[in-house]
Design a protein around this motif. Structure first.
Motif, mmCIF file in Angstrom:
data_model
loop_
_atom_site.group_PDB
_atom_site.id
_atom_site.type_symbol
_atom_site.label_atom_id
_atom_site.label_comp_id
_atom_site.label_asym_id
_atom_site.label_seq_id
_atom_site.Cartn_x
_atom_site.Cartn_y
_atom_site.Cartn_z
ATOM 1 N N TYR A 249 -0.058 9.964 -8.451
ATOM 2 C CA TYR A 249 1.487 9.736 -7.513
ATOM 3 C C TYR A 249 2.708 9.304 -9.312
ATOM 4 N N CYS A 250 2.223 8.385 -9.930
ATOM 5 C CA CYS A 250 3.279 8.217 -11.146
ATOM 6 C C CYS A 250 2.964 9.512 -11.944
ATOM 7 N N ILE A 251 2.376 10.426 -12.103
ATOM 8 C CA ILE A 251 2.249 11.411 -12.587
ATOM 9 C C ILE A 251 2.982 12.498 -11.761
ATOM 10 N N PHE A 252 2.902 13.179 -11.196
ATOM 11 C CA PHE A 252 3.821 13.701 -10.202
ATOM 12 C C PHE A 252 5.185 13.003 -9.955
ATOM 13 N N TRP A 253 5.271 11.556 -10.168
ATOM 14 C CA TRP A 253 7.022 11.777 -9.990
ATOM 15 C C TRP A 253 7.362 11.357 -11.469
ATOM 16 N N GLY B 265 12.699 3.622 -12.971
ATOM 17 C CA GLY B 265 13.385 3.123 -14.366
ATOM 18 C C GLY B 265 12.696 3.006 -15.109
ATOM 19 N N THR B 266 11.287 4.023 -15.640
ATOM 20 C CA THR B 266 10.936 4.372 -17.075
ATOM 21 C C THR B 266 12.454 5.135 -17.965
ATOM 22 N N PHE B 267 12.398 6.479 -16.722
ATOM 23 C CA PHE B 267 13.452 7.257 -17.264
ATOM 24 C C PHE B 267 14.947 7.557 -17.400
ATOM 25 N N VAL B 268 15.211 6.226 -16.770
ATOM 26 C CA VAL B 268 16.262 5.556 -16.903
ATOM 27 C C VAL B 268 16.074 4.962 -18.206
ATOM 28 N N LYS B 269 15.728 3.693 -18.302
ATOM 29 C CA LYS B 269 16.216 2.562 -19.448
ATOM 30 C C LYS B 269 14.794 2.639 -19.999
ATOM 31 N N LEU B 270 13.295 2.990 -19.185
ATOM 32 C CA LEU B 270 12.370 2.080 -19.868
ATOM 33 C C LEU B 270 11.529 0.878 -19.697
ATOM 34 N N TYR B 271 12.843 0.107 -19.139
ATOM 35 C CA TYR B 271 12.145 -1.189 -18.261
ATOM 36 C C TYR B 271 12.121 -1.276 -18.005
ATOM 37 N N ILE C 167 8.812 0.342 -16.489
ATOM 38 C CA ILE C 167 7.824 0.522 -16.627
ATOM 39 C C ILE C 167 6.507 -0.927 -17.010
ATOM 40 N N VAL C 168 7.221 -1.532 -16.841
ATOM 41 C CA VAL C 168 6.462 -3.067 -16.128
ATOM 42 C C VAL C 168 6.540 -3.009 -14.936
ATOM 43 N N GLY C 169 6.410 -1.894 -14.276
ATOM 44 C CA GLY C 169 6.290 -2.131 -12.668
ATOM 45 C C GLY C 169 4.550 -2.309 -12.437
ATOM 46 N N LEU C 170 4.562 -1.371 -13.823
ATOM 47 C CA LEU C 170 3.033 -1.299 -13.880
ATOM 48 C C LEU C 170 1.900 -1.880 -14.003
ATOM 49 N N ALA C 171 2.622 -3.631 -14.237
ATOM 50 C CA ALA C 171 1.802 -4.955 -14.239
ATOM 51 C C ALA C 171 1.132 -4.964 -13.496
ATOM 52 N N PHE C 172 1.485 -4.568 -11.947
ATOM 53 C CA PHE C 172 0.890 -4.628 -10.698
ATOM 54 C C PHE C 172 -0.007 -3.550 -10.274
ATOM 55 N N PHE C 173 -0.154 -2.487 -11.655
ATOM 56 C CA PHE C 173 -1.420 -1.361 -11.077
ATOM 57 C C PHE C 173 -2.785 -2.692 -10.261
ATOM 58 N N PHE C 174 -2.923 -3.259 -10.687
ATOM 59 C CA PHE C 174 -4.429 -4.105 -10.347
ATOM 60 C C PHE C 174 -4.635 -4.762 -9.359
ATOM 61 N N GLY D 3 1.458 -0.468 -0.293
ATOM 62 C CA GLY D 3 -0.066 -0.067 -0.110
ATOM 63 C C GLY D 3 1.060 1.463 -0.392
ATOM 64 N N LYS D 4 2.518 1.076 -0.457
ATOM 65 C CA LYS D 4 3.382 2.308 -0.202
ATOM 66 C C LYS D 4 3.233 2.899 -1.113
ATOM 67 N N ASN D 5 1.886 3.777 -2.277
ATOM 68 C CA ASN D 5 1.978 4.292 -3.684
ATOM 69 C C ASN D 5 2.492 5.301 -3.393
ATOM 70 N N PHE D 6 3.034 5.860 -3.055
ATOM 71 C CA PHE D 6 3.886 7.045 -3.246
ATOM 72 C C PHE D 6 5.357 6.856 -3.798
ATOM 73 N N TRP D 7 5.964 5.956 -3.011
ATOM 74 C CA TRP D 7 7.109 4.794 -3.894
ATOM 75 C C TRP D 7 7.321 3.909 -4.309
ATOM 76 N N ALA D 8 6.233 3.159 -4.289
ATOM 77 C CA ALA D 8 5.935 2.121 -6.046
ATOM 78 C C ALA D 8 6.354 3.396 -6.991
ATOM 79 N N ALA D 9 5.193 4.336 -7.604
ATOM 80 C CA ALA D 9 4.771 5.678 -8.329
ATOM 81 C C ALA D 9 6.037 5.396 -8.175
#
Length: 402
Positions: free
Chosen positions: A201-205, A175-181, A183-190, A163-169
């Motif tokens: 939080y994702c938009i913020f970061w 990872g996305t802004f360094v090497k794109l890989y 972004i697959v962390g969004l697989a856990f969105f559900f 439930g730590k969405n801030f740090w998950a985002a």
């Protein structure tokens, strides 16, 4: 005498078990490996990957193009995002031998912390550490950021289920802004609680990491770098598809190299992979089951590598961590197919780049046909089958600390 000897053997065995199950000892082994690799690399005439990383920052300081070729400084070109200039900055300003060592230690420390947070019990966490150690060594010889990419994906999962969405985002966008890989962390969105807040939080970061390099360099320069990054990655996709490339150790790479047709497109394979990857998400009632979620984590770690034609041998620290997670959460006693697939993966995926693997087989079959990917592909298919077919408990399993 015999009884005394037996007792001594039992005490020795217990001491060894305690030692190999001690996380401080395991981390000390990782640090020792990092030191050994760094010392060896320090005497190499060039450390190409580290020089590429270092010059991302140095070129940014001088406002030079980040994605041009600088053959007087290193071979190949940079493919990391402009934000990476800030990540590598503390290391780039040190002498190379010290910067490389601290870079290795930062990466392995990050991965060690991430895996230690997995809710699978101490014994299984330690088993994951040991399983991936050889693959970690391969990644360290390449001075790879993929070690941290693995940590980012694992932590994205851990933070979301906690439930730590801030740090998950934060880790996903890092990872996305360094090497794109990443972004697959969004697989856990559900699995996220308070999904609208997670999206915010994702938009913020994303905004923070997009803008941050502009505060140190110029906005116009960084915007041009983002454009150049896109062009660089597009060109790299084409180059990786070459039958002689050291990359493309993937589903597509195997198909291209076994068939001899370098022109085979990525898209059909990726669409097929995405279809299979997405099927388990239809089983909504199992979202709260921890085994189900951990299998999704294993699937994500492997999927990110086997369906990327940028995957090279050191990238497989990401996929092999997925293999390790899959293996340790299997029900005991282990099914024969699980044991066979794991041994196959350890030998062909993890050991094949090393001198422990027969050179003839490596040079004649493994490298030319991207066979390092094969065991991970088979295990990923086994995971998808398990996620689709198995009846998981409807109540979340209790966390244990073995």
């Amino acid at each position: 005498m015999t009884k005394s000897l037996m007792q001594s053997n039992l005490r020795l065995k217990a001491s060894l078990c305690n030692l190999f199950n001690n996380q401080n000892f395991i981390f000390a082994i990782w640090v020792a490996l990092a030191l050994a690799v760094s010392i060896k690399q320090a005497f190499q005439p060039t450390n190409n990957n580290y020089l590429i990383f270092k010059y991302v920052y140095l070129h940014a300081v001088e406002r030079l193009p980040l994605y041009d070729f600088y053959f007087n400084q290193y071979q190949d070109s940079n493919h990391y995002g402009p934000f990476f200039s800030l990540v590598i900055a503390p290391f780039a300003q040190l002498p190379d031998y010290l910067g490389m060592l601290l870079w290795q230690l930062a990466n392995i420390g990050f991965l060690f912390f991430a895996i230690s947070q997995l809710p699978i019990g101490k014994n299984k966490v330690n088993l994951v550490f040991w399983i991936i150690t050889h693959e970690l060594l391969t990644a360290m010889f390449g001075l790879q950021f993929n070690i941290s990419i693995t940590a980012i994906i694992v932590l994205a999962y851990v933070f979301i289920v906690q439930g730590k969405n801030f740090w998950a985002a934060f880790v996903i966008m890092l990872g996305t802004f360094v090497k794109l890989y990443g972004i697959v962390g969004l697989a856990f969105f559900f699995f996220a609680k308070q999904k609208p807040k997670f999206i915010l939080y994702c938009i913020f970061w994303a905004i923070v990491m997009f803008v941050a390099p502009m505060l140190f360099f110029s906005p116009a320069y960084i915007l041009q770098c983002y454009h150049d990054w896109f062009v660089s990655l597009s060109e790299k996709q084409h180059l990786n598809a070459s039958l002689n490339s050291m990359q493309d150790i993937s589903v597509m790479g195997m198909a291209r190299r076994i068939s001899g047709h370098a022109s085979l497109p990525n898209l059909p394979f990726i669409l097929g992979g995405l279809f299979l990857f997405g099927l388990p998400y239809l089983r909504i009632k199992y979202y709260k089951n921890e085994v189900f979620r951990l299998l999704i984590l294993a699937s994500t770690l492997i999927f990110a590598v086997i369906f990327s034609n940028s995957s090279e041998s050191p990238t497989y620290i990401v996929a092999f961590t997925g293999v390790a997670v899959w293996f340790v959460i299997q029900e005991r006693p282990l099914k024969p197919i699980v044991i066979i697939l794991f041994i196959f993966a350890f030998v062909l995926t993890s050991l094949s780049p090393s001198d422990l693997f027969p050179r003839y087989l490596k040079e004649t079959y493994v490298k030319p046909y991207s066979l390092k990917a094969l065991p991970c592909i088979l295990i990923w298919l086994a995971i998808i089958y398990q996620l689709i077919v198995e009846k998981f408990k409807l109540k979340p399993i209790q966390h244990t600390h073995e």
